[in-house]
Motif scaffolding. Structure first.
Motif, mmCIF file in Angstrom:
data_model
loop_
_atom_site.group_PDB
_atom_site.id
_atom_site.type_symbol
_atom_site.label_atom_id
_atom_site.label_comp_id
_atom_site.label_asym_id
_atom_site.label_seq_id
_atom_site.Cartn_x
_atom_site.Cartn_y
_atom_site.Cartn_z
ATOM 1 N N ILE A 41 0.791 -1.426 0.110
ATOM 2 C CA ILE A 41 -0.117 -0.207 -0.078
ATOM 3 C C ILE A 41 0.888 1.350 -0.060
ATOM 4 O O ILE A 41 0.555 2.282 -0.630
ATOM 5 N N ILE A 42 2.029 1.278 0.619
ATOM 6 C CA ILE A 42 2.866 2.314 0.741
ATOM 7 C C ILE A 42 3.833 2.469 -0.448
ATOM 8 O O ILE A 42 4.526 3.475 -0.133
ATOM 9 N N GLU A 43 3.871 1.596 -1.089
ATOM 10 C CA GLU A 43 4.753 1.598 -2.504
ATOM 11 C C GLU A 43 4.635 2.876 -3.200
ATOM 12 O O GLU A 43 3.397 3.560 -3.311
ATOM 13 N N ASP A 44 5.511 3.614 -3.823
ATOM 14 C CA ASP A 44 5.340 4.678 -4.618
ATOM 15 C C ASP A 44 4.559 4.412 -5.919
ATOM 16 O O ASP A 44 3.697 5.318 -6.291
ATOM 17 N N ASN A 45 4.499 3.422 -6.311
ATOM 18 C CA ASN A 45 3.710 2.789 -7.364
ATOM 19 C C ASN A 45 2.399 2.282 -7.500
ATOM 20 O O ASN A 45 1.567 2.115 -8.326
ATOM 21 N N ALA A 46 1.946 2.324 -6.186
ATOM 22 C CA ALA A 46 0.573 1.884 -5.768
ATOM 23 C C ALA A 46 -0.473 3.075 -6.341
ATOM 24 O O ALA A 46 -0.173 4.286 -6.131
ATOM 25 N N ILE A 47 -1.451 2.474 -6.769
ATOM 26 C CA ILE A 47 -2.692 3.328 -7.322
ATOM 27 C C ILE A 47 -3.651 3.169 -6.182
ATOM 28 O O ILE A 47 -4.323 2.134 -6.042
ATOM 29 N N ILE A 48 -4.286 4.344 -5.422
ATOM 30 C CA ILE A 48 -5.125 4.104 -4.358
ATOM 31 C C ILE A 48 -6.292 4.949 -4.577
ATOM 32 O O ILE A 48 -6.165 6.197 -5.137
ATOM 33 N N GLU A 49 -7.367 4.231 -4.758
ATOM 34 C CA GLU A 49 -8.723 4.997 -5.306
ATOM 35 C C GLU A 49 -9.622 4.445 -4.283
ATOM 36 O O GLU A 49 -9.808 3.363 -3.914
ATOM 37 N N ARG A 50 -10.459 5.738 -3.714
ATOM 38 C CA ARG A 50 -11.952 5.096 -2.976
ATOM 39 C C ARG A 50 -13.012 5.031 -3.634
ATOM 40 O O ARG A 50 -13.049 6.116 -4.425
ATOM 41 N N LYS A 51 -13.816 4.093 -3.615
ATOM 42 C CA LYS A 51 -15.071 3.925 -4.314
ATOM 43 C C LYS A 51 -16.031 3.253 -3.108
ATOM 44 O O LYS A 51 -16.025 2.263 -2.785
ATOM 45 N N ASN A 54 -14.957 1.341 0.293
ATOM 46 C CA ASN A 54 -13.824 0.677 0.131
ATOM 47 C C ASN A 54 -12.625 1.447 -0.424
ATOM 48 O O ASN A 54 -13.267 2.412 -1.445
ATOM 49 N N TRP A 55 -11.485 1.202 -0.059
ATOM 50 C CA TRP A 55 -10.186 1.640 -0.810
ATOM 51 C C TRP A 55 -9.744 0.346 -1.744
ATOM 52 O O TRP A 55 -9.786 -0.741 -1.259
ATOM 53 N N TYR A 56 -9.320 0.758 -2.941
ATOM 54 C CA TYR A 56 -8.881 -0.285 -3.782
ATOM 55 C C TYR A 56 -7.335 0.172 -3.920
ATOM 56 O O TYR A 56 -7.156 1.200 -4.580
ATOM 57 N N VAL A 57 -6.571 -0.741 -3.697
ATOM 58 C CA VAL A 57 -5.027 -0.326 -3.899
ATOM 59 C C VAL A 57 -4.360 -1.382 -5.073
ATOM 60 O O VAL A 57 -4.577 -2.458 -4.667
ATOM 61 N N THR A 58 -4.106 -0.781 -5.998
ATOM 62 C CA THR A 58 -3.648 -1.631 -7.541
ATOM 63 C C THR A 58 -2.040 -1.179 -7.388
ATOM 64 O O THR A 58 -1.512 -0.406 -7.429
ATOM 65 N N VAL A 59 -1.352 -2.487 -7.303
ATOM 66 C CA VAL A 59 0.021 -2.438 -7.112
ATOM 67 C C VAL A 59 0.617 -3.955 -7.544
ATOM 68 O O VAL A 59 0.276 -4.930 -6.997
ATOM 69 N N ASP A 60 1.582 -3.643 -8.435
ATOM 70 C CA ASP A 60 2.495 -4.920 -8.906
ATOM 71 C C ASP A 60 1.519 -6.179 -9.136
ATOM 72 O O ASP A 60 1.718 -7.281 -8.792
ATOM 73 N N GLY A 61 0.681 -5.821 -9.928
ATOM 74 C CA GLY A 61 -0.283 -7.018 -10.440
ATOM 75 C C GLY A 61 -1.401 -7.528 -9.442
ATOM 76 O O GLY A 61 -1.926 -8.392 -9.629
ATOM 77 N N SER A 62 -1.491 -6.812 -8.188
ATOM 78 C CA SER A 62 -2.581 -7.207 -7.338
ATOM 79 C C SER A 62 -3.534 -6.019 -6.851
ATOM 80 O O SER A 62 -3.098 -4.973 -6.998
ATOM 81 N N VAL A 63 -4.694 -6.396 -6.428
ATOM 82 C CA VAL A 63 -5.646 -5.454 -6.247
ATOM 83 C C VAL A 63 -6.014 -5.684 -4.579
ATOM 84 O O VAL A 63 -6.449 -6.804 -4.098
ATOM 85 N N ILE A 64 -5.715 -4.935 -3.675
ATOM 86 C CA ILE A 64 -5.944 -4.965 -2.309
ATOM 87 C C ILE A 64 -7.372 -4.121 -1.906
ATOM 88 O O ILE A 64 -7.492 -3.032 -2.212
ATOM 89 N N THR A 65 -8.327 -4.860 -1.229
ATOM 90 C CA THR A 65 -9.544 -4.103 -0.917
ATOM 91 C C THR A 65 -9.532 -4.054 0.596
ATOM 92 O O THR A 65 -9.452 -4.880 1.320
#
Length: 81
Positions: A41-51, A54-65
């Motif tokens: 989640i704290i990686e520089d290339n993480a894309i964090i979106e709130r929908k 929930n928060w959706y974090v897309t990073v390194d080919g994974s999506v964390i909800t």
């Protein structure tokens, strides 16, 4: 990135079933799933979106909800291409 999710990174947690689900979905070989998710989640290339709730974090080919109110990691899965 300075957003609510990163400001509350210490509150992020999951349930026992969440640990099992995340390990299975991402084929993880770690016992500390929460720390693994936090580090992504704290990686520089993480894309964090709130929908909605929930928060959706897309990073390194994974999506964390993550639930936006309780900061519970609900699930994580490989990004659909």
């Amino acid at each position: 990135m300075d957003n609510e999710l990163i400001k509350n990174i210490d509150k992020i947690h999951t349930t026992e079933l969440g640990v099992v689900r995340i390990k299975r979905n991402l084929s993880l070989n770690t016992n500390d799933v929460v720390e693994w998710c936090k580090s992504r989640i704290i990686e520089d290339n993480a894309i964090i979106e709130r929908k909605g709730k929930n928060w959706y974090v897309t990073v390194d080919g994974s999506v964390i909800t993550v639930n936006a109110y309780s900061f519970t990691i609900i699930t994580a899965h490989k990004e659909k291409k």
